[in-house]
Enzyme design. Sequence first.
Site, PDB file in Angstrom:
ATOM      1  N   GLY A  46       1.880  -0.689   2.565  1.00 28.46           N
ATOM      2  CA  GLY A  46       2.569   0.001   3.466  1.00 28.46           C
ATOM      3  C   GLY A  46       2.736   0.475   3.965  1.00 28.46           C
ATOM      4  N   GLN A  51       5.483   7.471  10.356  1.00 25.32           N
ATOM      5  CA  GLN A  51       3.513   7.486  10.334  1.00 25.32           C
ATOM      6  C   GLN A  51       3.091   7.719  11.370  1.00 25.32           C
ATOM      7  OE1 GLN A  51       4.022   5.302   6.453  1.00 25.32           O
ATOM      8  NE2 GLN A  51       2.069   7.242   5.526  1.00 25.32           N
ATOM      9  N   CYS A  88      -0.259   8.666  -0.923  1.00 24.97           N
ATOM     10  CA  CYS A  88      -0.197   8.179   1.307  1.00 24.97           C
ATOM     11  C   CYS A  88      -0.889   8.345   1.915  1.00 24.97           C
ATOM     12  CB  CYS A  88       1.673   9.027   0.690  1.00 24.97           C
ATOM     13  SG  CYS A  88       2.451   8.970   2.736  1.00 24.97           S
ATOM     14  N   LEU A  89      -0.327   7.030   2.914  1.00 22.22           N
ATOM     15  CA  LEU A  89      -2.122   6.822   4.089  1.00 22.22           C
ATOM     16  C   LEU A  89      -2.071   8.561   4.272  1.00 22.22           C
ATOM     17  CD1 LEU A  89      -1.637   3.861   4.956  1.00 22.22           C
ATOM     18  CD2 LEU A  89      -3.215   4.218   3.305  1.00 22.22           C
ATOM     19  N   HIS A 130       8.939   3.960  -1.832  1.00 21.89           N
ATOM     20  CA  HIS A 130       8.404   4.360  -0.777  1.00 21.89           C
ATOM     21  C   HIS A 130       8.112   4.894   0.112  1.00 21.89           C
ATOM     22  CE1 HIS A 130       3.948   7.172  -0.719  1.00 21.89           C
ATOM     23  NE2 HIS A 130       4.263   6.637   0.600  1.00 21.89           N
ATOM     24  N   GLU A 131       8.784   3.306   0.803  1.00 25.05           N
ATOM     25  CA  GLU A 131       8.822   3.628   2.516  1.00 25.05           C
ATOM     26  C   GLU A 131       9.968   3.890   2.631  1.00 25.05           C
ATOM     27  OE1 GLU A 131       5.680   3.208   4.664  1.00 25.05           O
ATOM     28  OE2 GLU A 131       4.949   2.244   2.398  1.00 25.05           O
ATOM     29  N   HIS A 134      10.037   7.614   3.624  1.00 24.47           N
ATOM     30  CA  HIS A 134       9.100   7.849   4.770  1.00 24.47           C
ATOM     31  C   HIS A 134      10.531   7.756   5.619  1.00 24.47           C
ATOM     32  CE1 HIS A 134       5.287   8.575   4.077  1.00 24.47           C
ATOM     33  NE2 HIS A 134       5.208   7.131   3.680  1.00 24.47           N
TER      34      HIS A 134
HETATM   35  O1  K1U Z   1       3.060   4.383   2.309  1.00 29.38           O
HETATM   36  C1  K1U Z   1       2.334   4.884   3.180  1.00 29.38           C
HETATM   37  O2  K1U Z   1       1.673   5.668   2.485  1.00 29.38           O
HETATM   38  C2  K1U Z   1       1.490   3.570   1.988  1.00 29.38           C
HETATM   39  C3  K1U Z   1       1.454   4.180   0.933  1.00 29.38           C
HETATM   40  C4  K1U Z   1       2.732   2.978  -0.041  1.00 29.38           C
HETATM   41  C5  K1U Z   1       2.441   3.602  -1.893  1.00 29.38           C
HETATM   42  C6  K1U Z   1       0.794   3.427  -2.322  1.00 29.38           C
HETATM   43  C7  K1U Z   1       1.326   3.563  -3.815  1.00 29.38           C
HETATM   44  C8  K1U Z   1       2.663   3.518  -4.275  1.00 29.38           C
HETATM   45  C9  K1U Z   1       3.394   3.178  -3.519  1.00 29.38           C
HETATM   46  C10 K1U Z   1       3.251   3.338  -1.570  1.00 29.38           C
HETATM   47  C11 K1U Z   1      -0.278   3.681   0.471  1.00 29.38           C
HETATM   48  O3  K1U Z   1      -0.786   2.578   1.060  1.00 29.38           O
HETATM   49  S1  K1U Z   1      -1.344   4.236   0.155  1.00 29.38           S
HETATM   50  C12 K1U Z   1      -3.075   3.720  -0.453  1.00 29.38           C
HETATM   51  C13 K1U Z   1      -3.002   3.027  -1.789  1.00 29.38           C
HETATM   52  O4  K1U Z   1      -2.242   4.423  -2.333  1.00 29.38           O
HETATM   53  C14 K1U Z   1      -2.762   1.926  -2.789  1.00 29.38           C
HETATM   54  C15 K1U Z   1      -3.512   0.681  -1.708  1.00 29.38           C
HETATM   55  C16 K1U Z   1      -3.708  -0.010  -2.793  1.00 29.38           C
HETATM   56  C17 K1U Z   1      -2.903  -0.407  -3.784  1.00 29.38           C
HETATM   57  C18 K1U Z   1      -2.326   0.689  -4.323  1.00 29.38           C
HETATM   58  C19 K1U Z   1      -2.701   1.512  -3.764  1.00 29.38           C
HETATM   59 ZN    ZN Z   2       3.352   6.861   2.374  1.00 30.05          ZN
END
Ligand code: K1U
Ligand code: ZN
Length: 185
Positions: A46, A51, A88-89, A130-131, A134
């Site tokens: 996401g 971001q 979170c990225l 989560h998004e 943000h």
């Molecule tokens: O918004 C963001 O920072 C993106 C975030 C979204 C997210 C991840 C995990 C749970 C809820 C929301 C990410 O993509 S972080 C990358 C990550 O943790 C992930 C990647 C692939 C599968 C699961 C997690």
């Molecule tokens: Zn995030």
Amino acid sequence: MSVLDIHVLGAPILRQETQPVAAMTPELRQLVDDMFETMYVAKGIGLAAPQVGRRERLFVADVDDQPLVLVNPEVVLAEGTARGEEGCLSIPEIYGDVDRAARVVMRGLDREGRTIEVEATELLARCMQHELDHLNGKLFLDHLGLFKRRSAMQKWEREKAKYPALRRALITAKDLAEQHNEEAL
Ligand code: K1U
Ligand code: ZN
């Protein structure tokens, strides 16, 4: 398409209000496409507009190869509770368990400006919440208890030294290949 820099924890934009989108325009469709490309390079599921330094109320997501754009999202239904790990990225290398609604329905506009309703459970439901956070200036750290939040922040104090400009520049496969070629010369 372009890969955009990701703003990291400490950048004011992550805590600021976002603005509803009045209408989808070619410029906003380009932003959406760039956000998808950025999210894929960062290996995320996401990405929300703040971001990448933008104030528009929109996010992209892709869980199980189902790309989703939601503009001006609103929660129509939220039920149950589920705890799960989040990253979170914008806060690389920091993880924590967060309680979220187990099932959500959100309404918003798609890339073309049509109204859509998305029903989600499991990882997609978590990601959408989560998004949406943000877009409201909220981060997953805000959901942690005092002790876990403090230890996450201590770890982040060390990690953030990697991002002096509070931005994360992503390296694409093309950049790496070019670097490799230059070194070989
Ligand atoms: O918004 C963001 O920072 C993106 C975030 C979204 C997210 C991840 C995990 C749970 C809820 C929301 C990410 O993509 S972080 C990358 C990550 O943790 C992930 C990647 C692939 C599968 C699961 C997690
Ligand atoms: Zn995030």
